[in-house]
Structures are given as structure tokens and as C-alpha cells.
Design an enzyme around this catalytic site. Structure first.
Site, PDB file in Angstrom:
ATOM      1  N   TYR A  19       0.837  -1.207   0.000  1.00 61.82           N
ATOM      2  CA  TYR A  19       0.000   0.000   0.000  1.00 61.82           C
ATOM      3  C   TYR A  19       0.869   1.254   0.000  1.00 61.82           C
ATOM      4  CZ  TYR A  19      -3.492   3.401   1.555  1.00 61.82           C
ATOM      5  OH  TYR A  19      -4.311   4.503   1.651  1.00 61.82           O
ATOM      6  N   THR A  57     -13.722   5.872   6.950  1.00 57.45           N
ATOM      7  CA  THR A  57     -14.431   5.396   5.762  1.00 57.45           C
ATOM      8  C   THR A  57     -14.955   3.982   6.027  1.00 57.45           C
ATOM      9  OG1 THR A  57     -12.479   4.349   4.804  1.00 57.45           O
ATOM     10  CG2 THR A  57     -12.827   6.703   4.306  1.00 57.45           C
ATOM     11  N   PRO A  58     -15.860   3.479   5.190  1.00 57.76           N
ATOM     12  CA  PRO A  58     -16.333   2.102   5.361  1.00 57.76           C
ATOM     13  C   PRO A  58     -15.212   1.072   5.297  1.00 57.76           C
ATOM     14  CG  PRO A  58     -17.815   3.320   3.928  1.00 57.76           C
ATOM     15  CD  PRO A  58     -16.638   4.220   4.165  1.00 57.76           C
ATOM     16  N   ARG A 104      -3.493  10.996  18.851  1.00 55.74           N
ATOM     17  CA  ARG A 104      -2.271  11.343  18.108  1.00 55.74           C
ATOM     18  C   ARG A 104      -2.505  12.455  17.096  1.00 55.74           C
ATOM     19  NH1 ARG A 104      -0.269   5.790  15.646  1.00 55.74           N
ATOM     20  NH2 ARG A 104       1.399   7.121  14.844  1.00 55.74           N
TER      21      ARG A 104
END
Length: 245
Positions: free
Chosen positions: A147, A182-183, A202
Site C-alpha cells: 500500500y 471510511t467504510p 495522536r
């Protein structure tokens, strides 16, 4: 009427962008992998299901929806992350995770943008916004290497696109969200409420972001109000990444 093409339209951020543009009177062509649009998408949105991992020819119905009027805005909001299967390259070796993550988060942006470019070239004042992540700018304490690499590459690709297209009056910028509720992310916080509490603690602004925060920033970068902004990365993280800790 202005026309926008938005990928990842069934996601939290993509859907918020679609709905905000629709509220501004923009004709929106939306796409996602699902065969139908989510109920949350604004009425009047043209939805064309597309698997961004398919060959480029599968984009033909999506691009054909643009029509002869051309395209004013392109938003590449589609993205995915395999939270359970991604990780450090030293701990996990899952080629499928890498192939699909880079396929959607990077290569699909390249392919959709090149397919849409002839329509963006009709007229002036056109704009592209790519949705990356602060993970593409900073390291993560719990690595998701596929990612992170995909988003870092997207930031770099976006700069290159911006420089190449500037002489044609087409701008290209990136939004880099931080912790956005988000979902896709919500189940992680549902499983561990303490994780959410820690993230809020944070974040200097003291809360998680919501899709509307990213949508508003995207609308600005698309707009004429940002006409002298290109090749930029706009961080939307409540101040999280500004800290040394």
C-alpha cells in the site's frame, strides 16, 4: 455544464466527492467495481461499473459515457488495502497482494488517465486530482508495504503528469488523506475501539477525518480557485504527520 469522471465512487471518499460535485451542478460519471451504484450516491449520477484490474479495453463503456462535450475533471479515488495480508516485505510474501494493490492504486490511475486524456484536452481549465495517502509521504509504524509503495508511486506519477500536462492547461494534484473514517477503515476501529481512541489522541485536531474533509479539498483543487496550483500534494490529516513523535 461541467463534466467529471470519478473512480472509486462507491467508497467513502469517492462517494463524498461525487455527491459534492453533483451538488455544485457538475455532471458526474461515476465508476466502481460493483455492478450497481451505492444507495448513497446522488441522484442523477451516471454510474458505469468497471473493474479497474481488467484490460484497458474494458474502460470503453466508461469513457464513451463522457460523450462529445469533453471532460472537465478527473478524480482517481479508487483504492484498496489488504490490512490482514499486507505488511513488511520481510514478514509477508504475497504476490497477489502486491499485484492487486499496485494494479488498482497505481496502474489503474495511469490507464484511466491516458484513456480520458483526449477528452480533457478539449478546452482549457481542466483538472485532475489523484487520491493518495500520507502513507505515500511518510512511513507507517505498522507497515503495509504494498500500500505504501503504491501511494508513494502515485504521488511521483502525479507530479510527472502535472509537469507534462501544464503546457496544455491541464492541472494535476494529489490529496493525501490521513486517518479518515471510511467504510473500509471503520471495521478496524469497531474491532478495537482503543485503536480509534489512540489515533484521535495522536491527531492534533483531536478527531478522525471524515470523507467530506477530503471531498472539500478535492473540490477546491479541481476549481478555478486553484488555477495556479499544480504538481502539489495537499495533506488532509488533522496535523498528524507534522509531528516528530
Amino acid at each position: 455544464m461541467r463534466t467529471a469522471l470519478v473512480t472509486g465512487a462507491n467508497g467513502g471518499i469517492g462517494g463524498a466527492i461525487v455527491n459534492l460535485l453533483r451538488a455544485d451542478g457538475v455532471r458526474v460519471i461515476a465508476t466502481d467495481v460493483s455492478g450497481s451504484a451505492s444507495p448513497e450516491l446522488a441522484a442523477g449520477t451516471a454510474y458505469v461499473p468497471t473493474d479497474l484490474l481488467d484490460d484497458t479495453a474494458s474502460f470503453d463503456p466508461l469513457i464513451a459515457e463522457v460523450g462529445d462535450g469533453g471532460l472537465d475533471y478527473l478524480v482517481n479515488a479508487a483504492g484498496l488495502a489488504f490490512f490482514e495480508r499486507d505488511g513488511s516485505i520481510f514478514d509477508k510474501h504475497d504476490d497477489e497482494v502486491w499485484d492487486k494493490t499496485l494494479g488498482v492504486n497505481l496502474h489503474a490511475v495511469r490507464r484511466v488517465t491516458t484513456a480520458a486524456l483526449p477528452y480533457l484536452r478539449r478546452g482549457q481549465g481542466k483538472s485532475i486530482v489523484n487520491v493518495a495517502s500520507i502513507a505515500g509521504l511518510r512511513g507507517m509504524d505498522s507497515p503495509l508495504d504494498a500500500y505504501q509503495v503504491s501511494k508513494a508511486a502515485l504521488v511521483s506519477l502525479s507530479r510527472s503528469m502535472a509537469l507534462r500536462l501544464a503546457t496544455e492547461g491541464i492541472r494535476c494534484n494529489v490529496v493525501c488523506p490521513g486517518a479518515i473514517l471510511t467504510p473500509m477503515i471503520a471495521p478496524l476501529y469497531d474491532e478495537s475501539p482503543q485503536r480509534r481512541t489512540n489515533m484521535e489522541g495522536r491527531t492534533p485536531l483531536g478527531r478522525l477525518g471524515i470523507p467530506a474533509d477530503v471531498a472539500e479539498a478535492t473540490r477546491f483543487l479541481l476549481s478555478a480557485g486553484a488555477s495556479f496550483i499544480t504538481a502539489a500534494e495537499l495533506v488532509i490529516d488533522g496535523g498528524w504527520s507534522a509531528q516528530l513523535k
